[in-house]
Scaffold this motif. Structure first.
Motif, short mmCIF file in Angstrom:
data_model
loop_
_atom_site.label_atom_id
_atom_site.label_comp_id
_atom_site.label_asym_id
_atom_site.label_seq_id
_atom_site.Cartn_x
_atom_site.Cartn_y
_atom_site.Cartn_z
N SER A 235 0.80 -1.22 0.00
CA SER A 235 0.00 0.00 0.00
C SER A 235 0.84 1.27 0.00
O SER A 235 0.45 2.28 -0.60
CB SER A 235 -0.94 0.00 1.22
N TYR A 236 2.00 1.24 0.64
CA TYR A 236 2.79 2.47 0.79
C TYR A 236 4.03 2.50 -0.10
O TYR A 236 4.83 3.44 -0.01
CB TYR A 236 3.22 2.62 2.26
N THR A 237 4.22 1.50 -0.94
CA THR A 237 5.41 1.47 -1.80
C THR A 237 5.08 1.40 -3.29
O THR A 237 5.81 1.97 -4.11
CB THR A 237 6.29 0.26 -1.45
N LEU A 238 4.01 0.72 -3.69
CA LEU A 238 3.72 0.50 -5.10
C LEU A 238 3.25 1.80 -5.76
O LEU A 238 2.24 2.39 -5.36
CB LEU A 238 2.64 -0.57 -5.24
N ASN A 239 4.01 2.22 -6.80
CA ASN A 239 3.71 3.47 -7.50
C ASN A 239 3.01 3.28 -8.84
O ASN A 239 2.22 4.12 -9.25
CB ASN A 239 4.99 4.28 -7.74
N LYS A 240 3.35 2.18 -9.52
CA LYS A 240 2.84 1.99 -10.87
C LYS A 240 2.30 0.58 -11.02
O LYS A 240 2.96 -0.39 -10.65
CB LYS A 240 3.97 2.22 -11.89
N ALA A 241 1.09 0.46 -11.57
CA ALA A 241 0.46 -0.86 -11.74
C ALA A 241 -0.26 -0.91 -13.07
O ALA A 241 -0.92 0.04 -13.48
CB ALA A 241 -0.51 -1.13 -10.60
N LYS A 242 -0.12 -2.08 -13.73
CA LYS A 242 -0.81 -2.32 -15.00
C LYS A 242 -1.42 -3.71 -14.96
O LYS A 242 -0.71 -4.71 -14.82
CB LYS A 242 0.17 -2.20 -16.17
N TYR B 189 -6.55 0.73 -0.98
CA TYR B 189 -5.16 0.56 -0.55
C TYR B 189 -4.12 1.18 -1.50
O TYR B 189 -2.93 1.15 -1.19
CB TYR B 189 -4.84 -0.94 -0.40
N GLY B 190 -4.56 1.73 -2.62
CA GLY B 190 -3.59 2.29 -3.57
C GLY B 190 -3.10 3.67 -3.18
O GLY B 190 -3.14 4.60 -3.99
N ARG B 191 -2.62 3.80 -1.96
CA ARG B 191 -2.25 5.12 -1.44
C ARG B 191 -1.03 5.72 -2.13
O ARG B 191 -0.89 6.94 -2.19
CB ARG B 191 -2.00 5.03 0.06
N ALA B 192 -0.14 4.86 -2.62
CA ALA B 192 1.08 5.37 -3.26
C ALA B 192 1.01 5.32 -4.78
O ALA B 192 1.96 5.74 -5.46
CB ALA B 192 2.29 4.56 -2.78
N ILE B 193 -0.09 4.82 -5.34
CA ILE B 193 -0.20 4.67 -6.79
C ILE B 193 -0.23 6.04 -7.46
O ILE B 193 -1.04 6.90 -7.12
CB ILE B 193 -1.48 3.89 -7.15
N THR B 194 0.67 6.21 -8.45
CA THR B 194 0.67 7.43 -9.26
C THR B 194 0.32 7.15 -10.72
O THR B 194 -0.11 8.05 -11.43
CB THR B 194 2.05 8.11 -9.22
N GLN C 207 -5.42 9.11 -3.87
CA GLN C 207 -5.20 10.55 -3.77
C GLN C 207 -3.96 11.01 -4.53
O GLN C 207 -3.88 12.16 -4.96
CB GLN C 207 -5.08 10.96 -2.30
N LYS C 208 -2.99 10.11 -4.71
CA LYS C 208 -1.75 10.48 -5.40
C LYS C 208 -1.75 10.11 -6.88
O LYS C 208 -0.74 10.32 -7.57
CB LYS C 208 -0.55 9.81 -4.72
N LEU C 209 -2.83 9.57 -7.37
CA LEU C 209 -2.89 9.13 -8.76
C LEU C 209 -2.75 10.31 -9.71
O LEU C 209 -3.49 11.29 -9.63
CB LEU C 209 -4.23 8.41 -9.02
N ARG C 210 -1.77 10.19 -10.64
CA ARG C 210 -1.51 11.26 -11.62
C ARG C 210 -1.93 10.86 -13.03
O ARG C 210 -2.39 11.70 -13.79
CB ARG C 210 -0.02 11.62 -11.62
#
Length: 646
Positions: A296-303, A320-325, A350-353
């Protein structure tokens, strides 16, 4: 005597065999019976066997001793005691057998240079060797027939002495590959500094080889597995346990990898930053939910693409995607409107770009609005092949997602002209780029829009292959988008000069890139106006397939566009005169020129092209059938810096 001539006698053999000389008198050639030699030679009856004459020095050659007669076990012990990596590399060049033996010795089995009686416990005890091992500065790429176990063994042994292998890519061919678990074992033994490995289309490798990689390459950071059916959960579990530094994992079309592997990755890979999973039928909600909840706090990119996941997985991602950008979801056919609604209302993104949705039939107006509200910081949104999204949903989304800067719509056929202009009017003050591709629902309508404030933030507009888009839509756009700098109207047969002219006149910031490829109804009139209005800012102009554009446009370009560096006039009606006009232009700095399919060009353009070659870096002369081979050869000889396609 046996020692002199290099043979061994058995007890049953007579010391004096049959003579090797047909004539007894010839024995004086070798055994002189003179008084100066003390040799006892008893008389005995000679046999009648004749033998050919053997010159001096070639009698009974002694068989030379060779290290090759030693068994593998002995050579293994010898190789373990070689002092350094350079010596091992030299020995590996002797034969294939030596190479494969050396590649089978792992780093902790070599004997220390200071203690010849004890094997090393760690990879290396020498400080200099340790520095080399940990560098991993080399990369190797094997494809097709070049990918073999022998070549991998050579890489594993050879790179150890010159920096260490840090990146390895193996791609199998259409007819299979010779890489097996044996080759991967060689890499595992000889490349402890390996940080990235990519294995594509390798059906002959399995868990055994990958487990060796996991144990021998514990510094691994990037793992890419594609079309490797022999790899299963067993290997992935070992990789996750032994390689805690894994940050980037890609798994594609691996039919035997399932939820257990994904759960282990989430549990053991605490530094995981990026993961891509595609077309793995055994991976479902259990694995995806465990992965995202654990990272939850480390994964930035997911496909995620082509997986058998349901609404449950999207709800977990949304929470849980708190770190996903950066998030991409493609082909999730089992996800419904409820899943996207739950993801947006989870308030974890919240951090999704950047967010890409493609071929997800569960994307509807309600779900998209929820995503817009739940991702307040999203900058880029790409929507492809979502056939249930309508104009109302698109407008509601841009009203909720107030931070959107880049919006891309492709094959969303329910989006009409109302949705397009509603998006532009309601996007807020941050939208900078808008792209529509193959949206068949957009058609010219007679709309009477109220006098509203224009979208001054929009700088880039791209509309491609939307056949219903015509002059009426262009007229409305010219009133709403005064700050455009990048314009692409490609494959639009419905637009004409009268529709583009108002748009060009209202662009106050100055156009930089203009792509009008495939607009077959445009003429020299609009191109001439474009160069006069924006010639001092124009850097790229693409007129590919504009069949009505002639030399007049090239003359206008040469006169008004001093900053132009990329020009494409493929399949236009230009002749040698137009090319000559470009060559005579003052302060012209053209770097890329394409005249693909301009059959009217002849050898008379040669001098003009040579002159343009002072600044050209790329020239496309393909299908210019009137230009001779001799002229092409002259251009190749004179334009050394220019890459010429012919």
């Amino acid at each position: 005597m046996a020692k002199i001539f290099g043979f061994t006698l058995k007890e049953s053999e007579d010391f004096f065999p049959a003579p090797i000389y047909p004539n007894p008198k010839d024995t004086s050639l070798f055994l002189s019976l003179g008084p100066h030699v003390d040799v006892y030679y008893p008389l005995r009856k000679r046999s009648r066997v004749s033998a050919p004459y053997v010159p001096s020095g070639e009698i009974l050659k002694k068989k030379e001793a060779s290290i090759e007669v030693l068994p593998d076990e002995c050579l293994f012990e010898i190789f373990k005691r070689l002092p350094d990596r350079e010596t091992r590399s030299l020995c590996a060049c002797v034969s294939k057998r030596w190479l494969m033996l050396l590649s089978s010795i792992s780093g902790n089995e070599f004997y220390s240079a200071s203690e010849n009686l004890k094997p090393k416990i760690v990879v290396t005890e020498n400080l200099e060797d340790n520095q080399i091992t940990n560098e991993g500065c080399l990369s190797r790429n094997l494809e097709g027939k070049k990918a073999t176990d022998v070549r991998l063994a050579a890489i594993a042994v050879g790179t150890a002495s010159c920096g260490g292998l840090g990146k390895l890519s193996i791609r199998g061919g259409n007819h299979g590959t010779e890489v097996t678990n044996l080759g991967l074992k060689a890499v595992a033994h000889g490349c402890p500094a390996l940080k990235a490995i990519s294995l594509w289309n390798l059906s002959s490798i399995g868990d055994e080889g990958m487990i060796e990689i996991a144990k021998g390459c514990q510094l691994l950071e990037k793992l890419d597995l594609s079309q490797c059916p022999g790899i299963s959960n067993k290997a992935l579990l070992e990789l996750a346990k032994h390689c805690p530094n894994l940050t980037d994992i890609t798994i594609e079309a691996c039919a035997n990898i399932g939820n257990e592997s994904i759960q282990a990755i989430g549990q053991y890979c605490s530094n995981l930053k990026s993961i891509s999973i595609r077309d793995c039928p055994l991976i479902g909600d259990q694995g995806i939910s465990s992965l995202f909840s654990s990272t939850s706090y480390t994964l930035n990119k997911a496909k995620l693409q082509g997986l058998n996941v349901t609404d449950v997985s999207l709800a977990v991602i949304g929470h849980y995607g708190r770190a996903i950008t950066d998030l991409t979801l493609t082909g999730l056919t089992n996800v419904s409107e409820r899943g996207f609604w739950a993801m947006g209302n989870g308030h974890g993104l919240q951090k999704l770009r950047s967010f890409t949705l493609s071929s997800c039939h569960g994307v509807t107006d309600v779900g998209l609005q929820s995503i817009g509200k739940g991702c307040p910081n999203m900058k880029k949104f790409c929507l492809r092949k979502c056939s249930f999204l309508s104009d109302n949903g698109m407008v509601s989304f841009v009203q909720a997602a107030t931070s959107i800067e880049n919006l891309q719509l492709e094959e969303c056929h329910r989006i009409t002209q109302l949705g397009l202009f509603g998006t532009i009017l309601n996007c807020g003050a941050k939208l900078k780029a808008l792209s529509l591709v193959n949206c068949l629902g957009i058609k010219d309508l007679s709309l009477n829009l109220p006098s509203l404030s224009s979208c001054k933030s929009l700088q880039s507009l791209s509309i491609r292959n939307c056949p219903g888009f015509g002059n009426a839509s262009l007229t409305l756009l010219s009133k709403l988008c005064p700050q455009l700098q990048h314009v692409e109207f490609s494959g639009l047969n419905g637009i004409r000069d009268s529709g583009l002219l108002p748009l060009f006149m209202n662009c106050k910031a100055g156009l930089v890139n203009v792509n009008l490829s495939g607009c077959v109804n445009l003429t020299d009139k609009v191109i001439s106006s474009l160069t006069k209005l924006h010639g001092w800012t124009l850097e790229l102009l693409n007129l590919d397939g504009c069949l009505k554009v002639t030399d007049s446009s090239l003359v206008a370009i040469a006169e008004n566009c001093p900053l132009l560096n990329d020009l494409d006039v493929s399949k236009c009606c230009i002749t040698d005169f137009g090319v000559a006009a470009l060559a005579q232009a003052n302060q012209f700095n053209l770097q890329l020129l394409s005249v693909f399919g301009c059959s009217a060009l002849t050898d008379q353009s040669l001098l003009a092209l040579v002159k343009l070659g002072d600044s050209l870096l790329g020239l496309n002369l393909q299908h210019c059938n009137s230009i001779s081979t001799r002229s092409i050869e002259l251009l190749l000889a004179q334009l050394h810096r220019c890459d010429i396609l012919y």
